[in-house]
Design an enzyme around this catalytic site. Structure first.
Site, PDB file in Angstrom:
ATOM      1  N   HIS A 244      17.107  54.975 101.094  1.00 28.65           N
ATOM      2  CA  HIS A 244      16.010  54.413  99.499  1.00 28.65           C
ATOM      3  C   HIS A 244      16.324  53.341  99.134  1.00 28.65           C
ATOM      4  O   HIS A 244      17.451  52.494  98.809  1.00 28.65           O
ATOM      5  CB  HIS A 244      15.904  55.510  98.535  1.00 28.65           C
ATOM      6  CG  HIS A 244      15.339  56.914  98.961  1.00 28.65           C
ATOM      7  ND1 HIS A 244      13.558  56.716  99.287  1.00 28.65           N
ATOM      8  CD2 HIS A 244      15.463  58.274  98.723  1.00 28.65           C
ATOM      9  CE1 HIS A 244      13.135  57.710  99.699  1.00 28.65           C
ATOM     10  NE2 HIS A 244      14.086  58.475  99.315  1.00 28.65           N
TER      11      HIS A 244
ATOM     12  N   ASP B  28      18.597  63.896 109.096  1.00 32.81           N
ATOM     13  CA  ASP B  28      17.040  64.131 107.929  1.00 32.81           C
ATOM     14  C   ASP B  28      17.261  62.411 107.304  1.00 32.81           C
ATOM     15  O   ASP B  28      16.860  62.580 106.025  1.00 32.81           O
ATOM     16  CB  ASP B  28      16.629  65.104 107.082  1.00 32.81           C
ATOM     17  CG  ASP B  28      15.716  64.956 106.986  1.00 32.81           C
ATOM     18  OD1 ASP B  28      14.704  64.698 107.404  1.00 32.81           O
ATOM     19  OD2 ASP B  28      15.994  65.730 105.735  1.00 32.81           O
TER      20      ASP B  28
ATOM     21  N   LEU C  52      13.529  55.807 109.479  1.00 29.26           N
ATOM     22  CA  LEU C  52      13.749  53.939 109.695  1.00 29.26           C
ATOM     23  C   LEU C  52      12.426  53.047 108.445  1.00 29.26           C
ATOM     24  O   LEU C  52      13.190  52.014 108.448  1.00 29.26           O
ATOM     25  CB  LEU C  52      13.778  53.444 111.008  1.00 29.26           C
ATOM     26  CG  LEU C  52      14.090  54.646 111.968  1.00 29.26           C
ATOM     27  CD1 LEU C  52      14.170  53.959 113.383  1.00 29.26           C
ATOM     28  CD2 LEU C  52      15.444  54.883 111.532  1.00 29.26           C
ATOM     29  N   ARG C  53      11.823  53.766 107.514  1.00 28.72           N
ATOM     30  CA  ARG C  53      11.260  52.712 107.098  1.00 28.72           C
ATOM     31  C   ARG C  53      10.102  51.176 107.815  1.00 28.72           C
ATOM     32  O   ARG C  53       9.918  50.463 106.579  1.00 28.72           O
ATOM     33  CB  ARG C  53      12.103  52.194 105.803  1.00 28.72           C
ATOM     34  CG  ARG C  53      12.811  53.541 105.384  1.00 28.72           C
ATOM     35  CD  ARG C  53      11.760  54.621 104.647  1.00 28.72           C
ATOM     36  NE  ARG C  53      13.041  55.709 103.852  1.00 28.72           N
ATOM     37  CZ  ARG C  53      12.012  56.526 103.617  1.00 28.72           C
ATOM     38  NH1 ARG C  53      10.752  56.848 103.759  1.00 28.72           N
ATOM     39  NH2 ARG C  53      12.984  56.692 102.597  1.00 28.72           N
TER      40      ARG C  53
END
Lengths: 328, 427
Positions: free
Chosen positions: B311, B307, B65-66
Site C-alpha cells: 500500500h 498475502d 502486485l497492484r
C-alpha cells in the site's frame, strides 16, 4: 501507550474514558463543579482561555453536543470556530490528514472532533502538532467521553458518591459510543455495579469483559437500580434485522412508569438525548419527577468547560480557574 | 544459458523428502542432476553454498502486485524483484486487478511486464466469474490457454450458491484449480476486526468466526456433491481449520492456505487502531492462531503465503475503518517460515514444503522442487543472517509491514529463476 495522558499524568487530549485514572476523572468532575457555580451567575464568563482558539470539527451532524461545546468555549472566553464537514464532501479527495494540516495552519489550540469512524479522534490526536489538544465529541461506536463525564457528574450531584450505586444502561449498547464511555467512566469512578440491558442483537460480543453485568430481561436488570441510563435507538436498526419494530422494542425494553417501580424508590432516569418518545421512554417517565434529562444538558456545559480548561491549561482546581476574577 | 554448479549446500527438496548435503547441477534453465555431475558437465559458474540451504524457489500463493490498476502502491516490476530478492520465484497474482484478470489480454499484459522484471515469475490467477461480479462465469478456458494456472474469486466471494456450484463444475471441466475465499458476504458485513472483546472496546464492527465457517460449510457441501477440487484461501479460524481437516479425512479434494501473519498475530494487535493490523480476514483470537499453527504442523494447511498487499502510506494513514486491508509481505515470508522452525512448530523440510511443494501441488504448478528435469527455480538461503525489519529494509514498494521492528533470521542469498541468477550478493 496512552495518547491522551502524558507520562507525568497530565491530560493532553480527551479521547476516551477508558484507562483514565480515578483521580483524573474526579478532578474533571470537581472542576466542573466549580464552573457550574459560574453558570448560575448573571455574567457567565471567565477569562481562562482568552486568546485561545478552539475549532469544533464536526464530520457528523449534531446540534446539541456542538452547541454545548461552543457555549462552554465561549464561557471560557475562547474564540470558537465551527466547521461542519458534510459527509459527502469528505470524499477521498482531501484526506483527513490534509484537512488537519490546513486547519493547524490557522494556529488553533484545540480541536473538538466528532466523526463517524471509531478511532478518528485518536487518529487526529496522533497527528496534531505538539501543543494542540483534541477533545473527542464522539467517534463512531467507540467513545463519547464528555457525555459520559457529564452523566457521571449528574449522578454524583443527584445521588452522591458512586460507590454504593447500581447503575443500569439500557438499549442499543452495540452501536453506542455513549454506553462504552459510560461504562469506563462509571467503573473508573468506583460505581458499585454497572449493568447493561438489551436484547442480544444489540449487545456487543464479550461486553461483560468491560466489567458490566449483562441482562437480557429488562425487569430483572432494573431490580433495585439507583440510576437508569437510557440510550437512543436509531431508527435504521430495523433495517439491519436487529429488531423487528419500535413497538416490540418499547414493549420489552422501553422504560415505563410500571417498570420504574422495580428500581430503587429514589432512582433517577437519564438519557443522552434526543429522546425518541415512546420508543425508549414513556413520555410520562421522560417528563416525570425521576427524569434528570434536562439537568444533564445543563451539566454538559460545565463538564465541557472543565475538560477544555484542563487539556488547554492544565488547571487543577477552582482556585486556578480564574473564578476569583469573575464578577460576583 | 549458463551451466551452474551449486556446491556444498544443504539440500532440501520436500517433494522427495530430501534433506541433507548435496550439489545441484543446472543447465539450459533446468536442474540437470543432483550430487553427481552429468558426464562432460563443465560449469560456467560455481556457487559455493557451504553453510547455506539450497531449496526450491518459494511459491507465494497469494500476492497483489497492484498492476494493472494501482501502481502507486506497487507494480509488477518492483514487486517481482522484491520477491526474487526474498527467495520467491513464483508469485500467484490475485485476479482483482483493475481491470480484472478475466480476459486473455490482461494475462498477456501481466506476462509482458513480468518478463521485463526479469525476476520472480508472475502467474496470474484468472477470475472465476466475469469481472469477479459473482454472476456470470469468466471465460476460464481462454484464461487457462493464456496461461492462468488457476481461477479464483480473488477475495470477492461469490454470494450466489448456484453460480458458485456451476463455476466449480465448469472449472473442473478444464482441470483448473479453483481458489475460494471462505467468507460469507452478509456475515462479514462491514466487519473490520474479529468480533470479540477488542472489537467491542474499539467500537469497530466485528466479523464473527461464522463469517468463515458458514462459507466453508457451503463450499464443502458443494465439493462433496460435485467431487471437484477446491483450494481454500486464507483460513483464519480454529473451527475453519477443523472443518478442512475433517473434509480431508473424508477424502474430499480440499487444500488450504494461511497467510503467514495469521500465525504470529491476534486481534489484540489491532488495539489502539493499529491500521497496519487491518487485514482480511481479520486477525482473530489466540486460540484461532494456535489452531492454525497446529493445522499447518499437521499438514491440513499445506500452504503458507504472504498475502502480499503493498500500500501507499495514505491507505493506512486514516481511521481504522477507512484504512485499506492488507500488509506488505514478500520481504518477510522466508524468514518468518524459518522462524516457525526455530519455534519448534515445523521441521525445516516441512517448513520449506509449505512455501514450495505445498502450493505447487495445490495449484498444479511445475515448480517447488529440485527434481532433475524441473525448471531451475532455486533459492539459496543463508539461515543465519539476522536483520531487523524497518520500512527501509523492505524492497517492496509497500512499506506496510506488520513486522516492523522484528528481528528476523534468514534471508535469500541467491535466487535462480529458470537457471538465471535474478538475485545474488553480487547483484
Amino acid at each position: 501507550m496512552s495518547v491522551q495522558l502524558e507520562p507525568n499524568g497530565r491530560l493532553r487530549h480527551l479521547l476516551t474514558t477508558e484507562g483514565l485514572p480515578r483521580e483524573m476523572l474526579t478532578r474533571i468532575l470537581d472542576t466542573a463543579e466549580s464552573f457550574s457555580g459560574v453558570l448560575g451567575k448573571s455574567v457567565k464568563k471567565v477569562p481562562l482561555l482568552r486568546g485561545r482558539t478552539i475549532i469544533n470539527l464536526f464530520f457528523e451532524p449534531s446540534t446539541r453536543t456542538r452547541t454545548t461545546f461552543e457555549l462552554a468555549a465561549q464561557r471560557l472566553s475562547a474564540d470558537v470556530l465551527n466547521i461542519d464537514v458534510a459527509t459527502s464532501s469528505t470524499s477521498k479527495g482531501e484526506s483527513l490528514l490534509d484537512m488537519l494540516r490546513n486547519l493547524e495552519a490557522m494556529q488553533c489550540d484545540a480541536f473538538v472532533v466528532r466523526h463517524a469512524d471509531s478511532g478518528a479522534a485518536e487518529f487526529i490526536a496522533r497527528h496534531v502538532r505538539p501543543g494542540v489538544a483534541v477533545i473527542n465529541a464522539g467517534d463512531g461506536r467507540h467513545a463519547h467521553p464528555t457525555q459520559a463525564l457529564l452523566d457521571a457528574f449528574t449522578i454524583r450531584r443527584e445521588k452522591g458518591p458512586l460507590e454504593p450505586l447500581t447503575i443500569a444502561i439500557v438499549g442499543d449498547i452495540l452501536h453506542s459510543r455513549v454506553a462504552r464511555s459510560q461504562i469506563h467512566a462509571l467503573l473508573g469512578l468506583g460505581a458499585g455495579q454497572v449493568r447493561v440491558i438489551a436484547p442480544r442483537t444489540l449487545l456487543p460480543r464479550d461486553i461483560q469483559r468491560l466489567g458490566v453485568r449483562v441482562y437480557e430481561d429488562m425487569d430483572a436488570g432494573l431490580e433495585g437500580a439507583d440510576v437508569v441510563m437510557m440510550l437512543r435507538l436509531q431508527r435504521e436498526r430495523m433495517r439491519g434485522a436487529l429488531l423487528p419494530s419500535e413497538s416490540e422494542f418499547f414493549a420489552r425494553f422501553g422504560l415505563t412508569e410500571k417498570r420504574l417501580e422495580r428500581t430503587h424508590p429514589d432512582s433517577i432516569v437519564m438519557h443522552p438525548g434526543p429522546v425518541n418518545r415512546g420508543v425508549e421512554l414513556d413520555p410520562r417517565v421522560a417528563d416525570g419527577p425521576r427524569s434528570v434529562i434536562l439537568r444533564q444538558v445543563t451539566n454538559g456545559i460545565a463538564v465541557r468547560m472543565a475538560v477544555m480548561s484542563i487539556v488547554l491549561g492544565g488547571y487543577s482546581d477552582a482556585t486556578e480557574t480564574g473564578l476569583e476574577e469573575s464578577p460576583s | 544459458m549458463s551451466r551452474i554448479h551449486i556446491r556444498g549446500g544443504h539440500l532440501i527438496d520436500p517433494a522427495h523428502r530430501r534433506n541433507g548435503p548435496g550439489d545441484v547441477f543446472v543447465a539450459e534453465g533446468r536442474i540437470l542432476a543432483l550430487d553427481t555431475p552429468p558426464a562432460e558437465f563443465t560449469p560456467d559458474e560455481t556457487i559455493d553454498a557451504s553453510g547455506q540451504i539450497v531449496a526450491p524457489g518459494l511459491v507465494d500463493a497469494a500476492v497483489r502486485l497492484r498492476e494493472p490498476g494501482a501502481t502507486r502502491k506497487g507494480g509488477i516490476v518492483p514487486e517481482a524483484r522484491a520477491a526474487a530478492a526474498a527467495g520467491i520465484t513464483t508469485l500467484l497474482q490475485q485476479p482483482d486487478t483493475t481491470p480484472i484478470i478475466d480476459t486473455p489480454s490482461v494475462v498477456e499484459l501481466i506476462h509482458s511486464r513480468a518478463a521485463a522484471a526479469d525476476a520472480a515469475r508472475v502467474r496470474p490467477i484468472g477470475a472465476l466469474t466475469h469481472g469477479l461480479g459473482g454472476e456470470y462465469l469468466a471465460e476460464m478456458a481462454a484464461l487457462r490457454d493464456a496461461g492462468c494456472p488457476a481461477v479464483g474469486d480473488g477475495g470477492r466471494p461469490v454470494a450466489n450458491s448456484l453460480v458458485l456450484r456451476r463455476a466449480l463444475d465448469y472449472a473442473a471441466t478444464f482441470s483448473l484449480p479453483v481458489v475460494i475465499t471462505p467468507e460469507d458476504v452478509a456475515l462479514a458485513e462491514s466487519g473490520r476486526v474479529h468480533e470479540g472483546e477488542v472489537a467491542t472496546r474499539l467500537g469497530l464492527p466485528g466479523q464473527p468466526a461464522a463469517t468463515e465457517t458458514t462459507a466453508l460449510a457451503r463450499l464443502l457441501a458443494l465439493v462433496e456433491e460435485l467431487g471437484t477440487p477446491a483450494h481454500i484461501a486464507r483460513l483464519s479460524t480454529a473451527r475453519g481449520a477443523e472443518m478442512v481437516a475433517q473434509a480431508q479425512d473424508r477424502g474430499l479434494p480440499i487444500t488450504a492456505d494461511v497467510a503467514i501473519h495469521q500465525l504470529f498475530f491476534t486481534e489484540h494487535d489491532c488495539a489502539a487502531y493499529n491500521t497496519a493490523a487491518h487485514v482480511r480476514p481479520p486477525l482473530r483470537t489466540q486460540a484461532d492462531r494456535d489452531a492454525l499453527r497446529q493445522a499447518v504442523a499437521e499438514g491440513v494447511i499445506g500452504t503458507i503465503c504472504s498475502d502480499h498487499q503493498p500500500h501507499d502510506p495514505d491507505a493506512k494513514a486514516c481511521p481504522f475503518a477507512d484504512s485499506e486491508p492488507g500488509l506488505s509481505g514478500v520481504d518477510t515470508l522466508l524468514p518468518l517460515v524459518l522462524r516457525l522452525v526455530d519455534e519448534g512448530l515445523l521441521e525445516l523440510g516441512e517448513a520449506i514444503h509449505r512455501v514450495t511443494h505445498g502450493p505447487a501441488q495445490a495449484f498444479g504448478l511445475a515448480a517447488g522442487t529440485l527434481t532433475p528435469g524441473a525448471t531451475a527455480d532455486i533459492t539459496i538461503i543463508d539461515p543465519r543472517t539476522v536483520w531487523r525489519v524497518t520500512p527501509e529494509s523492505l524492497r517492496s514498494r509497500g512499506r506496510n509491514s506488520l513486522f516492523i521492528g522484528w528481528e528476523l533470521t534468514g534471508s535469500a542469498n541467491t535466487t535462480l529463476v529458470g537457471g538465471r541468477t535474478v538475485h545474488s550478493p553480487a547483484l
